[in-house]
Design a protein around this motif. Structure first.
Motif, PDB file in Angstrom:
ATOM      1  N   THR A   1       0.837  -1.210   0.000  1.00 12.48           N
ATOM      2  CA  THR A   1       0.000   0.000   0.000  1.00 12.48           C
ATOM      3  C   THR A   1       0.865   1.251   0.000  1.00 12.48           C
ATOM      4  O   THR A   1       2.031   1.230   0.378  1.00 12.48           O
ATOM      5  CB  THR A   1      -0.901   0.050   1.252  1.00 12.48           C
ATOM      6  OG1 THR A   1      -0.073  -0.054   2.410  1.00 12.48           O
ATOM      7  CG2 THR A   1      -1.918  -1.058   1.233  1.00 12.48           C
ATOM      8  N   VAL A   2       0.248   2.358  -0.415  1.00 12.89           N
ATOM      9  CA  VAL A   2       0.931   3.652  -0.333  1.00 12.89           C
ATOM     10  C   VAL A   2       0.944   4.086   1.133  1.00 12.89           C
ATOM     11  O   VAL A   2       0.105   3.636   1.917  1.00 12.89           O
ATOM     12  CB  VAL A   2       0.214   4.716  -1.210  1.00 12.89           C
ATOM     13  CG1 VAL A   2       0.326   4.369  -2.677  1.00 12.89           C
ATOM     14  CG2 VAL A   2      -1.253   4.866  -0.812  1.00 12.89           C
ATOM     15  N   PRO A   3       1.879   4.951   1.522  1.00 10.14           N
ATOM     16  CA  PRO A   3       1.989   5.330   2.940  1.00 10.14           C
ATOM     17  C   PRO A   3       0.702   5.955   3.494  1.00 10.14           C
ATOM     18  O   PRO A   3       0.406   5.818   4.672  1.00 10.14           O
ATOM     19  CB  PRO A   3       3.125   6.360   2.937  1.00 10.14           C
ATOM     20  CG  PRO A   3       3.901   6.100   1.698  1.00 10.14           C
ATOM     21  CD  PRO A   3       2.941   5.557   0.695  1.00 10.14           C
ATOM     22  N   GLU A   4      -0.079   6.627   2.637  1.00 11.03           N
ATOM     23  CA  GLU A   4      -1.293   7.310   3.123  1.00 11.03           C
ATOM     24  C   GLU A   4      -2.413   6.332   3.474  1.00 11.03           C
ATOM     25  O   GLU A   4      -3.379   6.699   4.126  1.00 11.03           O
ATOM     26  CB  GLU A   4      -1.842   8.286   2.059  1.00 11.03           C
ATOM     27  CG  GLU A   4      -0.846   9.321   1.558  1.00 11.03           C
ATOM     28  CD  GLU A   4       0.091   8.787   0.495  1.00 11.03           C
ATOM     29  OE1 GLU A   4      -0.415   8.314  -0.536  1.00 11.03           O
ATOM     30  OE2 GLU A   4       1.329   8.805   0.698  1.00 11.03           O
ATOM     31  N   PHE A   5      -2.291   5.090   3.019  1.00  9.30           N
ATOM     32  CA  PHE A   5      -3.352   4.116   3.265  1.00  9.30           C
ATOM     33  C   PHE A   5      -3.396   3.747   4.748  1.00  9.30           C
ATOM     34  O   PHE A   5      -2.367   3.478   5.349  1.00  9.30           O
ATOM     35  CB  PHE A   5      -3.098   2.865   2.411  1.00  9.30           C
ATOM     36  CG  PHE A   5      -4.176   1.829   2.495  1.00  9.30           C
ATOM     37  CD1 PHE A   5      -5.328   1.940   1.735  1.00  9.30           C
ATOM     38  CD2 PHE A   5      -4.020   0.720   3.334  1.00  9.30           C
ATOM     39  CE1 PHE A   5      -6.313   0.963   1.814  1.00  9.30           C
ATOM     40  CE2 PHE A   5      -4.997  -0.249   3.415  1.00  9.30           C
ATOM     41  CZ  PHE A   5      -6.150  -0.129   2.645  1.00  9.30           C
ATOM     42  N   ASP A   6      -4.598   3.758   5.317  1.00  8.56           N
ATOM     43  CA  ASP A   6      -4.728   3.444   6.737  1.00  8.56           C
ATOM     44  C   ASP A   6      -4.653   1.934   6.935  1.00  8.56           C
ATOM     45  O   ASP A   6      -5.621   1.223   6.721  1.00  8.56           O
ATOM     46  CB  ASP A   6      -6.058   3.998   7.256  1.00  8.56           C
ATOM     47  CG  ASP A   6      -6.226   3.722   8.752  1.00  8.56           C
ATOM     48  OD1 ASP A   6      -5.268   3.191   9.367  1.00  8.56           O
ATOM     49  OD2 ASP A   6      -7.293   4.037   9.285  1.00  8.56           O
ATOM     50  N   PHE A   7      -3.481   1.491   7.327  1.00  7.69           N
ATOM     51  CA  PHE A   7      -3.256   0.056   7.399  1.00  7.69           C
ATOM     52  C   PHE A   7      -3.845  -0.568   8.666  1.00  7.69           C
ATOM     53  O   PHE A   7      -3.897  -1.772   8.807  1.00  7.69           O
ATOM     54  CB  PHE A   7      -1.754  -0.248   7.310  1.00  7.69           C
ATOM     55  CG  PHE A   7      -1.466  -1.592   6.707  1.00  7.69           C
ATOM     56  CD1 PHE A   7      -1.389  -1.745   5.327  1.00  7.69           C
ATOM     57  CD2 PHE A   7      -1.312  -2.712   7.500  1.00  7.69           C
ATOM     58  CE1 PHE A   7      -1.164  -2.979   4.759  1.00  7.69           C
ATOM     59  CE2 PHE A   7      -1.088  -3.964   6.935  1.00  7.69           C
ATOM     60  CZ  PHE A   7      -1.013  -4.090   5.564  1.00  7.69           C
ATOM     61  N   ASP A   8      -4.293   0.254   9.596  1.00  5.15           N
ATOM     62  CA  ASP A   8      -4.804  -0.303  10.853  1.00  5.15           C
ATOM     63  C   ASP A   8      -6.250  -0.758  10.740  1.00  5.15           C
ATOM     64  O   ASP A   8      -6.746  -1.490  11.578  1.00  5.15           O
ATOM     65  CB  ASP A   8      -4.673   0.731  11.978  1.00  5.15           C
ATOM     66  CG  ASP A   8      -3.211   1.014  12.266  1.00  5.15           C
ATOM     67  OD1 ASP A   8      -2.400   0.078  12.067  1.00  5.15           O
ATOM     68  OD2 ASP A   8      -2.872   2.145  12.653  1.00  5.15           O
ATOM     69  N   GLU A   9      -6.899  -0.322   9.700  1.00  2.74           N
ATOM     70  CA  GLU A   9      -8.322  -0.650   9.600  1.00  2.74           C
ATOM     71  C   GLU A   9      -8.524  -1.900   8.753  1.00  2.74           C
ATOM     72  O   GLU A   9      -8.460  -1.875   7.526  1.00  2.74           O
ATOM     73  CB  GLU A   9      -9.082   0.537   8.995  1.00  2.74           C
ATOM     74  CG  GLU A   9     -10.473   0.645   9.585  1.00  2.74           C
ATOM     75  CD  GLU A   9     -11.259   1.763   8.903  1.00  2.74           C
ATOM     76  OE1 GLU A   9     -12.408   1.501   8.512  1.00  2.74           O
ATOM     77  OE2 GLU A   9     -10.695   2.859   8.749  1.00  2.74           O
ATOM     78  N   ILE A  10      -8.729  -3.009   9.432  1.00  5.06           N
ATOM     79  CA  ILE A  10      -8.777  -4.322   8.790  1.00  5.06           C
ATOM     80  C   ILE A  10      -9.868  -4.389   7.709  1.00  5.06           C
ATOM     81  O   ILE A  10      -9.698  -5.005   6.663  1.00  5.06           O
ATOM     82  CB  ILE A  10      -8.964  -5.449   9.843  1.00  5.06           C
ATOM     83  CG1 ILE A  10      -8.777  -6.840   9.208  1.00  5.06           C
ATOM     84  CG2 ILE A  10     -10.283  -5.350  10.565  1.00  5.06           C
ATOM     85  CD1 ILE A  10      -7.329  -7.202   9.024  1.00  5.06           C
ATOM     86  N   ARG A  11     -10.954  -3.685   7.938  1.00  2.60           N
ATOM     87  CA  ARG A  11     -12.059  -3.707   6.986  1.00  2.60           C
ATOM     88  C   ARG A  11     -11.635  -3.112   5.627  1.00  2.60           C
ATOM     89  O   ARG A  11     -11.990  -3.600   4.572  1.00  2.60           O
ATOM     90  CB  ARG A  11     -13.248  -2.923   7.559  1.00  2.60           C
ATOM     91  CG  ARG A  11     -14.607  -3.481   7.206  1.00  2.60           C
ATOM     92  CD  ARG A  11     -15.687  -3.030   8.228  1.00  2.60           C
ATOM     93  NE  ARG A  11     -15.381  -1.714   8.788  1.00  2.60           N
ATOM     94  CZ  ARG A  11     -15.791  -0.559   8.254  1.00  2.60           C
ATOM     95  NH1 ARG A  11     -16.499  -0.545   7.167  1.00  2.60           N
ATOM     96  NH2 ARG A  11     -15.488   0.577   8.835  1.00  2.60           N
ATOM     97  N   ARG A  12     -10.850  -2.051   5.702  1.00  4.84           N
ATOM     98  CA  ARG A  12     -10.385  -1.404   4.468  1.00  4.84           C
ATOM     99  C   ARG A  12      -9.416  -2.318   3.721  1.00  4.84           C
ATOM    100  O   ARG A  12      -9.413  -2.370   2.491  1.00  4.84           O
ATOM    101  CB  ARG A  12      -9.683  -0.078   4.786  1.00  4.84           C
ATOM    102  CG  ARG A  12     -10.651   0.994   5.260  1.00  4.84           C
ATOM    103  CD  ARG A  12     -10.024   2.370   5.143  1.00  4.84           C
ATOM    104  NE  ARG A  12      -9.665   2.678   3.748  1.00  4.84           N
ATOM    105  CZ  ARG A  12      -8.798   3.612   3.401  1.00  4.84           C
ATOM    106  NH1 ARG A  12      -8.179   4.302   4.324  1.00  4.84           N
ATOM    107  NH2 ARG A  12      -8.531   3.833   2.132  1.00  4.84           N
TER     108      ARG A  12
END
Ligand SMILES: [Zn+2]
Length: 449
Positions: A390-401
């Protein structure tokens, strides 16, 4: 193809306008003259070709038109391996005229060895210099060569282009990426030549070092080849470095980079038809396909002195783009190579090129151009894992996303490529970077196939 309209203010640049815009009839007459001379030299000086011509029942004197090329025998990579090291040379290696040797890596058998006379090197410089001109380079430019130097033709091919153009050459070779960035900045480099994956790594490293290369660096052009580059990856490099990126094509057996190159319109690669005849053939029947249709690329060299090749089967897949280019060059264009017949993956019976994964991923702004394809066996069936970053801006903490992104990429791959893969979205920078050609495919299916 892409939004090039804003670039049309660029003055059209030709390095050799008299050749690059030559009338087709004149160009074809030149090709025929050079083809006859090449066939004659091959027959006379290379026992392999004398035998192959005799077996095909054809003599150099039978060449009366360019169509007669189809009567000549093919040369394969295996032929070159079997001729190891010098049996396909038209000039004995110790003769005094052979200035340099290059060789392929030879990981699966003998290396393929190619010799160059001074004239061969000059032609190489000419064709690479055409690419330098395409991105606005000239004798005032600083050219950073970040292809590997050595037996691989990337580094020295770009270097010869720089010499021919009278540019100032910075012979970095690959590796030590922070120093590459530092010198690019400090020296005011104008043009970068390297693989697209290394250009991306250089751009990302510059950004990590706190620079904003698109506005703070002087660089305006990149010449990238030796591996496929999707439109998404091209745009990413262009935006991060603030450059126009042109794709350059070539292979060591035929010469090295410069056999064909995009112009600033980025709509196909103009083939250096004054030095090479391109054919696109159906790989099964070996008959020519019409312009616009995909097939195997076959080259015949027209001016090479040491290592001429007749109808060399590259195993690369491309096509001739019909029509003429807006730049005014009359040299025909080949499409970007989608893959090699050797690289083609057969996944549950479906033929796929690794680059096709890259093209699909390009439509997802959430992911970068870094990816890996891992093939394993799941019983008798193939199992494919596609790792994407993912790109750095992607919220990696949100499992649903994450799950939603994986599902969407999977659906897109299924509809575009007809293959079902397990998509694994991973965090930024977790996929290994490459300083040369990227290793993207890991085939762990074993030898039982
Ligand atoms: Zn053009």
């Amino acid at each position: 193809m892409t939004g090039t309209a804003e670039r049309t203010h660029w003055e059209e640049r030709y390095f050799q306008a008299e050749i690059e815009t030559m009338r087709r009839e004149e160009l074809e007459a030149l090709q025929l003259e050079r083809l006859k001379a090449t066939a004659q030299r091959c027959y006379q000086d290379i026992p392999f070709y004398r035998q192959a011509f005799d077996d095909a029942g054809v003599r150099p004197a039978d060449l009366q038109s360019l169509d007669d090329l189809r009567r000549l025998p093919f040369t394969t990579k295996q032929d070159m391996r079997d001729a190891y090291p010098f049996e396909l040379f038209a000039i004995p290696v110790n003769d005094g005229r052979v200035q340099r040797l290059h060789a392929s890596s030879g990981t699966t058998g003998n290396a393929t060895v190619v010799g160059y006379t001074q004239n061969d090197i000059d032609v190489w410089g000419d064709t690479f210099a055409r690419a330098i001109a395409q991105v606005g380079g000239d004798e005032h430019s600083i050219l950073q060569v970040s292809y590997g130097y050595g037996l691989f033709t990337g580094g020295l091919g770009a270097h010869e282009g720089g010499i021919r153009m009278n540019s100032t050459i910075l012979p970095m070779s690959s590796g030590n990426t922070k120093r590459q960035v530092q010198m690019m900045h400090d020296f005011g480099v104008d043009i970068l030549a390297c693989t697209p994956s290394y250009a991306l790594l250089i751009a990302d490293t510059a950004i990590e070092m706190g620079y904003h290369p698109a506005t703070e660096f002087k660089i305006t052009g990149a010449i990238c080849g030796a591996e496929p580059c999707s439109e998404g990856m091209r745009r990413e490099i262009e935006e991060k470095l603030g450059v126009v990126l042109v794709d350059i094509y070539g292979l060591s057996e035929v010469m090295g980079p410069g056999v064909s190159c995009e112009c600033q319109h980025q709509d196909g690669l103009h083939v250096a038809e004054d030095h090479f005849i391109i054919e696109i053939l159906d790989p099964d029947t070996l008959e020519p396909v019409p312009d616009g249709e995909w097939g195997e690329v076959v080259f015949t060299t027209l001016s090479k002195e040491c290592s001429p090749l007749i109808r060399y089967r590259t195993r690369d897949i491309s096509r001739i783009l019909p029509g003429v280019c807006r730049c005014g060059r009359t040299l025909r264009r080949m499409d970007r190579v989608t893959g090699r017949t050797d690289d083609m993956l057969i996944i549950r019976g479906v033929n796929v090129f690794p680059n096709q994964f890259q093209e699909v991923l390009a439509s997802f702004p959430e992911v970068t151009s870094y990816y890996q394809i891992i093939l394993t066996s799941d019983g008798p069936l193939d199992h494919v894992i596609l790792k994407v970053e993912t790109v750095p801006e992607f919220d990696f903490d949100e499992i649903r996303r994450i799950e939603d992104l994986q599902r969407r990429i999977n659906a897109e791959l299924k509809s575009n490529l007809q293959v079902s893969v397990e998509v694994k979205v991973v965090e930024p920078k977790s996929i290994e970077r490459s300083e040369g050609k990227a290793k993207r495919v890991f085939d762990l299916r074993g030898d039982v196939r």
